[in-house]
Write an enzyme that holds these catalytic residues in place. Structure first.
Site, PDB file in Angstrom:
ATOM      1  N   SER A   1       4.389   5.406   2.622  1.00 17.00           N
ATOM      2  CA  SER A   1       4.087   6.847   2.394  1.00 17.00           C
ATOM      3  C   SER A   1       5.222   7.617   2.572  1.00 17.00           C
ATOM      4  O   SER A   1       5.411   8.803   2.602  1.00 17.00           O
ATOM      5  CB  SER A   1       2.927   7.315   3.480  1.00 17.00           C
ATOM      6  OG  SER A   1       3.198   7.301   4.649  1.00 17.00           O
TER       7      SER A   1
ATOM      8  N   ASN B   1      -0.239  12.800   5.610  1.00 19.74           N
ATOM      9  CA  ASN B   1       0.915  12.532   6.546  1.00 19.74           C
ATOM     10  C   ASN B   1       1.900  13.705   6.790  1.00 19.74           C
ATOM     11  O   ASN B   1       2.215  13.889   7.698  1.00 19.74           O
ATOM     12  CB  ASN B   1       1.417  11.324   6.270  1.00 19.74           C
ATOM     13  CG  ASN B   1       0.771  10.199   6.538  1.00 19.74           C
ATOM     14  OD1 ASN B   1      -0.276   9.972   7.265  1.00 19.74           O
ATOM     15  ND2 ASN B   1       1.337   8.799   6.080  1.00 19.74           N
TER      16      ASN B   1
ATOM     17  N   HIS C   1      -1.287   4.209  -1.473  1.00 18.93           N
ATOM     18  CA  HIS C   1      -1.066   4.473  -0.031  1.00 18.93           C
ATOM     19  C   HIS C   1      -2.475   4.323   0.642  1.00 18.93           C
ATOM     20  O   HIS C   1      -3.354   5.182   0.413  1.00 18.93           O
ATOM     21  CB  HIS C   1      -0.362   5.602   0.149  1.00 18.93           C
ATOM     22  CG  HIS C   1      -0.441   6.111   1.722  1.00 18.93           C
ATOM     23  ND1 HIS C   1      -0.632   7.078   2.379  1.00 18.93           N
ATOM     24  CD2 HIS C   1       0.117   5.237   2.862  1.00 18.93           C
ATOM     25  CE1 HIS C   1      -0.551   7.198   3.579  1.00 18.93           C
ATOM     26  NE2 HIS C   1      -0.120   5.936   3.846  1.00 18.93           N
TER      27      HIS C   1
ATOM     28  N   GLU D   1      -4.013   7.433  -1.385  1.00 22.26           N
ATOM     29  CA  GLU D   1      -2.996   8.482  -2.175  1.00 22.26           C
ATOM     30  C   GLU D   1      -2.430   7.655  -3.218  1.00 22.26           C
ATOM     31  O   GLU D   1      -1.734   6.705  -2.884  1.00 22.26           O
ATOM     32  CB  GLU D   1      -2.280   9.133  -1.473  1.00 22.26           C
ATOM     33  CG  GLU D   1      -2.861  10.025  -0.210  1.00 22.26           C
ATOM     34  CD  GLU D   1      -1.784  10.645   0.934  1.00 22.26           C
ATOM     35  OE1 GLU D   1      -1.806  11.617   1.212  1.00 22.26           O
ATOM     36  OE2 GLU D   1      -1.006   9.705   1.458  1.00 22.26           O
TER      37      GLU D   1
END
Length: 277
Positions: free
Chosen positions: A112, A184, A133, A145
């Site tokens: 990520s 994130n 991800h 993701e």
């Protein structure tokens, strides 16, 4: 690719969804720990009635553990890399995989932090490279993701979204790259503030976690989460982001660096912000 916490769990997710899986690592030693942890999680699911023993055994049979890169990727359709967050190591691995995997295979990175455009040109199939991800623990967390770099074809993005759904996950597609992606980046802002409050003695780690779980209704506080994912992972992610941006606010927090240097990496070592016995 990689039999650590993320790599091994991603492999098991795929096996439980009915796919034949190879889990690769450079040496045999990490396999013992990974297998013990996965079997413990599977047995827990069987005990709770969430999985039948027959389904558990069938999923386990679908996994091949190998230190042979050729065996791992020689006949694969989709590769998911989950090795250390180091762009040079990833580029070297992708270059090797590119020479061994079938021409149609998609090569994805679970990172990520390192966007796939930093890796894709190490291969001769940049259109088939993307970020894919998962969140930790991959067996539990529902989100994936998928990130479409400027080199990634729409077909690769579409197939990746389809695969995530087939794995029982809820995918979102980022139409262009940004370090940290969606979840994130949002979480990072909360982490920054939590670490600031802790380092400046406004409250303890336990109290800050309580504020997040009891006032904000988060399932886990930021310090407990860092312990779960690993202080070393947090440190390397922030270090990579700082090296890219040069922004002092992206630099790893002092307390994180101190604990990493002392080997206090969270649950995996028995001590981080909390102690685990």
């Amino acid at each position: 690719m990689g039999s650590g916490v993320m790599g091994s769990q991603i492999g098991l997710v795929a096996a439980l969804a009915g796919f034949d899986v190879h889990i690769y690592d450079v040496k045999q030693e990490p396999f013992d720990k990974a297998q013990q942890e996965l079997l413990k999680r599977l047995d827990r699911r069987v005990e709770k009635g969430k999985l039948t023993k027959a389904d558990k055994d069938a999923a386990w049979e679908r996994i091949t553990w190998t230190t042979s890169l050729d065996e791992a990727v020689g006949q694969t359709d989709y590769v998911i890399e989950a090795v250390v967050e180091n762009v040079d190591i990833k580029r070297s691995l992708f270059e090797q995989i590119d020479g061994l995997a079938p021409a149609h295979a998609i090569l994805a990175t679970n990172s990520s932090t390192i966007v796939s455009s930093k890796i894709a040109d190490a291969t001769n199939r940049a259109d088939k490279v993307c970020n894919f991800h998962f969140f930790n623990p991959a067996l539990v967390m529902e989100m994936v993701e998928v990130v479409k770099g400027p080199h990634t074809s729409q077909e690769t993005a579409d197939l990746s979204m389809e695969l995530a759904g087939a794995l029982g996950k809820t995918p979102i597609l980022l139409k262009k790259e940004i370090s940290g992606f969606i979840a994130n980046r949002i979480l990072g802002k909360l982490m920054n503030e939590a670490l600031y409050l802790y380092e400046n003695d406004y409250a303890t780690a336990e109290e800050i976690d309580l504020a997040c779980t009891k006032a904000l209704n988060h399932p886990i506080g930021p310090f407990a989460l860092i312990d779960l994912t690993g202080l070393d992972i947090h440190y390397h992610v922030r270090k990579q982001r700082f090296e890219e941006s040069g922004d002092e606010s992206d630099r790893p927090a002092r307390i994180i660096e101190e604990k990493v240097n002392k080997g206090e990496l969270g649950r995996k070592t028995g001590k981080g912000f909390y102690s685990y016995t």
